[in-house]
Design a protein around this motif. Structure first.
Motif, PDB file in Angstrom:
ATOM      1  N   PHE A  43     -62.752  -1.670 -12.032  1.00  0.00           N
ATOM      2  CA  PHE A  43     -64.132  -1.872 -11.614  1.00  0.00           C
ATOM      3  C   PHE A  43     -64.915  -0.568 -11.787  1.00  0.00           C
ATOM      4  O   PHE A  43     -64.402   0.519 -11.523  1.00  0.00           O
ATOM      5  CB  PHE A  43     -64.207  -2.311 -10.145  1.00  0.00           C
ATOM      6  N   ARG A  44     -66.173  -0.704 -12.195  1.00  0.00           N
ATOM      7  CA  ARG A  44     -67.045   0.453 -12.415  1.00  0.00           C
ATOM      8  C   ARG A  44     -68.067   0.524 -11.285  1.00  0.00           C
ATOM      9  O   ARG A  44     -68.875  -0.392 -11.123  1.00  0.00           O
ATOM     10  CB  ARG A  44     -67.736   0.327 -13.767  1.00  0.00           C
ATOM     11  N   LEU A  45     -68.036   1.608 -10.522  1.00  0.00           N
ATOM     12  CA  LEU A  45     -68.924   1.801  -9.387  1.00  0.00           C
ATOM     13  C   LEU A  45     -69.759   3.060  -9.597  1.00  0.00           C
ATOM     14  O   LEU A  45     -69.306   4.020 -10.220  1.00  0.00           O
ATOM     15  CB  LEU A  45     -68.139   1.942  -8.086  1.00  0.00           C
ATOM     16  N   SER A  46     -70.967   3.054  -9.038  1.00  0.00           N
ATOM     17  CA  SER A  46     -71.793   4.252  -9.029  1.00  0.00           C
ATOM     18  C   SER A  46     -72.204   4.528  -7.593  1.00  0.00           C
ATOM     19  O   SER A  46     -72.734   3.653  -6.912  1.00  0.00           O
ATOM     20  CB  SER A  46     -73.040   4.070  -9.902  1.00  0.00           C
ATOM     21  N   LEU A  47     -71.931   5.754  -7.125  1.00  0.00           N
ATOM     22  CA  LEU A  47     -72.276   6.145  -5.769  1.00  0.00           C
ATOM     23  C   LEU A  47     -72.325   7.658  -5.672  1.00  0.00           C
ATOM     24  O   LEU A  47     -71.698   8.364  -6.454  1.00  0.00           O
ATOM     25  CB  LEU A  47     -71.282   5.577  -4.754  1.00  0.00           C
ATOM     26  N   SER A  48     -73.087   8.140  -4.710  1.00  0.00           N
ATOM     27  CA  SER A  48     -73.214   9.583  -4.505  1.00  0.00           C
ATOM     28  C   SER A  48     -72.007  10.112  -3.751  1.00  0.00           C
ATOM     29  O   SER A  48     -71.175   9.347  -3.254  1.00  0.00           O
ATOM     30  CB  SER A  48     -74.488   9.876  -3.712  1.00  0.00           C
ATOM     31  N   ASP A  49     -71.933  11.444  -3.622  1.00  0.00           N
ATOM     32  CA  ASP A  49     -70.817  11.974  -2.845  1.00  0.00           C
ATOM     33  C   ASP A  49     -71.008  11.738  -1.351  1.00  0.00           C
ATOM     34  O   ASP A  49     -70.070  11.867  -0.576  1.00  0.00           O
ATOM     35  CB  ASP A  49     -70.556  13.458  -3.150  1.00  0.00           C
ATOM     36  N   TYR A  50     -72.223  11.357  -0.937  1.00  0.00           N
ATOM     37  CA  TYR A  50     -72.462  10.884   0.436  1.00  0.00           C
ATOM     38  C   TYR A  50     -71.622   9.636   0.695  1.00  0.00           C
ATOM     39  O   TYR A  50     -70.823   9.570   1.631  1.00  0.00           O
ATOM     40  CB  TYR A  50     -73.960  10.592   0.604  1.00  0.00           C
ATOM     41  N   ALA A  51     -71.785   8.633  -0.164  1.00  0.00           N
ATOM     42  CA  ALA A  51     -71.007   7.401  -0.014  1.00  0.00           C
ATOM     43  C   ALA A  51     -69.540   7.633  -0.306  1.00  0.00           C
ATOM     44  O   ALA A  51     -68.665   7.015   0.315  1.00  0.00           O
ATOM     45  CB  ALA A  51     -71.561   6.319  -0.932  1.00  0.00           C
ATOM     46  N   SER A  52     -69.255   8.531  -1.254  1.00  0.00           N
ATOM     47  CA  SER A  52     -67.852   8.805  -1.576  1.00  0.00           C
ATOM     48  C   SER A  52     -67.106   9.336  -0.363  1.00  0.00           C
ATOM     49  O   SER A  52     -65.967   8.937  -0.089  1.00  0.00           O
ATOM     50  CB  SER A  52     -67.778   9.830  -2.718  1.00  0.00           C
ATOM     51  N   ARG A  53     -67.745  10.237   0.389  1.00  0.00           N
ATOM     52  CA  ARG A  53     -67.074  10.808   1.563  1.00  0.00           C
ATOM     53  C   ARG A  53     -66.900   9.781   2.669  1.00  0.00           C
ATOM     54  O   ARG A  53     -65.885   9.763   3.367  1.00  0.00           O
ATOM     55  CB  ARG A  53     -67.885  11.994   2.094  1.00  0.00           C
ATOM     56  N   ASP A 102     -77.873  -3.880 -17.393  1.00  0.00           N
ATOM     57  CA  ASP A 102     -77.272  -3.815 -18.730  1.00  0.00           C
ATOM     58  C   ASP A 102     -75.781  -4.170 -18.729  1.00  0.00           C
ATOM     59  O   ASP A 102     -75.161  -4.211 -19.797  1.00  0.00           O
ATOM     60  CB  ASP A 102     -77.438  -2.409 -19.313  1.00  0.00           C
ATOM     61  N   GLY A 103     -75.201  -4.396 -17.551  1.00  0.00           N
ATOM     62  CA  GLY A 103     -73.783  -4.733 -17.484  1.00  0.00           C
ATOM     63  C   GLY A 103     -72.861  -3.541 -17.565  1.00  0.00           C
ATOM     64  O   GLY A 103     -71.650  -3.702 -17.761  1.00  0.00           O
ATOM     65  N   GLU A 104     -73.399  -2.323 -17.399  1.00  0.00           N
ATOM     66  CA  GLU A 104     -72.562  -1.124 -17.482  1.00  0.00           C
ATOM     67  C   GLU A 104     -71.870  -0.808 -16.154  1.00  0.00           C
ATOM     68  O   GLU A 104     -70.945  -0.002 -16.126  1.00  0.00           O
ATOM     69  CB  GLU A 104     -73.416   0.074 -17.904  1.00  0.00           C
ATOM     70  N   LEU A 105     -72.332  -1.425 -15.063  1.00  0.00           N
ATOM     71  CA  LEU A 105     -71.749  -1.212 -13.742  1.00  0.00           C
ATOM     72  C   LEU A 105     -71.378  -2.548 -13.112  1.00  0.00           C
ATOM     73  O   LEU A 105     -72.021  -3.573 -13.363  1.00  0.00           O
ATOM     74  CB  LEU A 105     -72.754  -0.518 -12.815  1.00  0.00           C
ATOM     75  N   ASP A 106     -70.345  -2.517 -12.274  1.00  0.00           N
ATOM     76  CA  ASP A 106     -70.011  -3.682 -11.467  1.00  0.00           C
ATOM     77  C   ASP A 106     -70.708  -3.630 -10.112  1.00  0.00           C
ATOM     78  O   ASP A 106     -71.127  -4.665  -9.580  1.00  0.00           O
ATOM     79  CB  ASP A 106     -68.492  -3.756 -11.252  1.00  0.00           C
ATOM     80  N   LEU A 107     -70.846  -2.423  -9.566  1.00  0.00           N
ATOM     81  CA  LEU A 107     -71.385  -2.277  -8.226  1.00  0.00           C
ATOM     82  C   LEU A 107     -72.078  -0.920  -8.102  1.00  0.00           C
ATOM     83  O   LEU A 107     -71.553   0.088  -8.590  1.00  0.00           O
ATOM     84  CB  LEU A 107     -70.256  -2.384  -7.196  1.00  0.00           C
ATOM     85  N   ALA A 108     -73.249  -0.907  -7.463  1.00  0.00           N
ATOM     86  CA  ALA A 108     -73.977   0.339  -7.218  1.00  0.00           C
ATOM     87  C   ALA A 108     -74.212   0.473  -5.722  1.00  0.00           C
ATOM     88  O   ALA A 108     -74.588  -0.494  -5.057  1.00  0.00           O
ATOM     89  CB  ALA A 108     -75.310   0.339  -7.962  1.00  0.00           C
ATOM     90  N   LEU A 109     -73.987   1.667  -5.191  1.00  0.00           N
ATOM     91  CA  LEU A 109     -74.177   1.920  -3.770  1.00  0.00           C
ATOM     92  C   LEU A 109     -75.304   2.916  -3.586  1.00  0.00           C
ATOM     93  O   LEU A 109     -75.315   3.971  -4.236  1.00  0.00           O
ATOM     94  CB  LEU A 109     -72.897   2.462  -3.136  1.00  0.00           C
ATOM     95  N   GLY A 110     -76.256   2.586  -2.713  1.00  0.00           N
ATOM     96  CA  GLY A 110     -77.383   3.474  -2.493  1.00  0.00           C
ATOM     97  C   GLY A 110     -78.455   2.807  -1.667  1.00  0.00           C
ATOM     98  O   GLY A 110     -78.217   1.814  -0.973  1.00  0.00           O
ATOM     99  N   LEU A 111     -79.678   3.361  -1.744  1.00  0.00           N
ATOM    100  CA  LEU A 111     -80.841   2.779  -1.091  1.00  0.00           C
ATOM    101  C   LEU A 111     -81.719   2.171  -2.168  1.00  0.00           C
ATOM    102  O   LEU A 111     -82.118   2.867  -3.118  1.00  0.00           O
ATOM    103  CB  LEU A 111     -81.619   3.843  -0.310  1.00  0.00           C
ATOM    104  N   ASP A 160     -80.956   1.116   5.771  1.00  0.00           N
ATOM    105  CA  ASP A 160     -79.696   0.419   5.509  1.00  0.00           C
ATOM    106  C   ASP A 160     -79.151   0.888   4.168  1.00  0.00           C
ATOM    107  O   ASP A 160     -79.823   0.764   3.143  1.00  0.00           O
ATOM    108  CB  ASP A 160     -79.907  -1.101   5.464  1.00  0.00           C
ATOM    109  N   TYR A 161     -77.953   1.444   4.196  1.00  0.00           N
ATOM    110  CA  TYR A 161     -77.278   1.794   2.947  1.00  0.00           C
ATOM    111  C   TYR A 161     -76.727   0.500   2.358  1.00  0.00           C
ATOM    112  O   TYR A 161     -76.190  -0.343   3.079  1.00  0.00           O
ATOM    113  CB  TYR A 161     -76.158   2.798   3.207  1.00  0.00           C
ATOM    114  N   GLN A 162     -76.863   0.311   1.045  1.00  0.00           N
ATOM    115  CA  GLN A 162     -76.599  -0.992   0.434  1.00  0.00           C
ATOM    116  C   GLN A 162     -75.603  -0.899  -0.723  1.00  0.00           C
ATOM    117  O   GLN A 162     -75.396   0.154  -1.315  1.00  0.00           O
ATOM    118  CB  GLN A 162     -77.911  -1.578  -0.103  1.00  0.00           C
ATOM    119  N   GLN A 163     -75.034  -2.060  -1.035  1.00  0.00           N
ATOM    120  CA  GLN A 163     -74.343  -2.231  -2.308  1.00  0.00           C
ATOM    121  C   GLN A 163     -75.118  -3.280  -3.092  1.00  0.00           C
ATOM    122  O   GLN A 163     -75.570  -4.287  -2.531  1.00  0.00           O
ATOM    123  CB  GLN A 163     -72.880  -2.635  -2.120  1.00  0.00           C
TER     124      GLN A 163
END
Length: 309
Positions: A106-116, A151-160, A279-282
């Motif tokens: 799975f391809r995810l995009s998230l900041s190091d805020y969410a990573s931690r 574009d289908g390059e990510l499965d899930l994005a985490l952020g605001l 609210d932090y979202q996916q």
């Protein structure tokens, strides 16, 4: 030259429901029992048998002794028909996702805020229940993440994501609020800071782009105010480290800072500016809604992001 017959031409000539009737007739070798199996009337199944005989130009079932027997043509149809119906059943069945057996990336995009906050819990869970599931993590601005989802390059994005394009769905994961952090040596003894003093100090902006217009800038703009950004950087952990021994103020989500016990010279305080909590979202593309593996991933990320995990 004889024109070749395309298989689809043959399929168009027959009602697919007749194939179900044929399967029941070949299995039961009895019209009444086939009707019971199909939950249809005996006359309806007799009519179906007549149509099948006409289509295949073969009697299919013939009387023999006290029962019915399959013709040679019917015997040759039995196994291919069973295989075809089994394949159709597999095609139409709801696919399952078994985490313990899955081999998927799975391809995810998230900041190091969410990573931690999320990744440690998520990875421990994956290694226990889905060891064949791999994650590819990237980091980008919210605008870029949304474009990558489209574009289908990510499965899930985490952020605001205050504004979502069409075909993108977002789910809240947890709520957070903003706090300010600064070196305690340059803070008022009371611990509070007036808005004019807060605005007079240089600030650190946490963003993927130095010109980002985030929730803090929105709150300022709503009151016709501005702050001076002395440092803009995308690294949450480094943002705290640079504060010690300076007059800089960092205003960030409270869960990004965590405990300041290891930063004895720093202190957090409530910003003298009304900044709404968030609210932090996916977020994901609607094309993924019916994917059982993706649904499992979303549910897992949500569970692993809950406070107290």
């Amino acid at each position: 030259m004889t024109k070749a017959i395309h298989p689809m031409d043959e399929l168009r000539k027959i009602d697919l429901n007749l194939l179900l009737a044929l399967h029941a007739l070949l299995s039961e070798r009895h019209v009444t029992r086939a009707a019971l199996r199909l939950h249809r009337s005996q006359p309806a199944v007799s009519h179906a048998l007549a149509q099948l005989r006409k289509h295949f130009d073969d009697p299919l079932l013939v009387r023999q002794g006290g029962g019915m027997a399959l013709t040679a043509r019917a015997q040759s149809l039995a196994q291919p028909l069973q295989d075809a119906l089994s394949n159709l059943e597999s095609l139409l069945a709801t696919p399952l996702f078994e985490p313990a057996k899955a081999q998927r990336r799975f391809r995810l995009s998230l900041s190091d805020y969410a990573s931690r906050i999320i990744l440690p819990h998520l990875l421990r869970h994956l290694r226990q229940v889905a060891p064949g599931v791999d994650l590819a993590i990237s980091q980008a601005s919210r605008e870029t993440m949304l474009a990558q989802l489209l574009d289908g390059e990510l499965d899930l994005a985490l952020g605001l994501f205050p504004e979502l394009p069409q075909d993108i769905t977002a789910q809240p994961l947890f709520a957070d609020r903003f706090i300010s952090v600064a070196d305690r040596q340059v803070l008022p003894a009371s611990g509070d800071m007036a808005l004019e003093d807060w605005l007079a100090r240089p600030h650190v902006l946490m963003a993927m782009r130095p010109d980002a217009f985030d929730e803090i800038e929105r709150a300022l703009a709503a009151r016709g105010l501005q702050r001076r950004i002395a440092l803009a950087l995308p690294h949450w952990s480094a943002a705290v480290e640079v504060l010690a021994g300076t007059d800089l103020i960092l205003t960030v989500a409270s869960r990004a800072v965590g405990s300041l016990r290891q930063h004895k010279t720093l202190r957090q305080f409530t910003p003298p500016l009304a900044i709404p909590s968030f609210d932090y979202q996916q977020a994901w593309h609607n094309r993924k809604d019916s994917d059982p593996g993706h649904r499992w991933l979303r549910e897992t990320v949500w569970a692993c992001s809950q406070p107290g995990r």
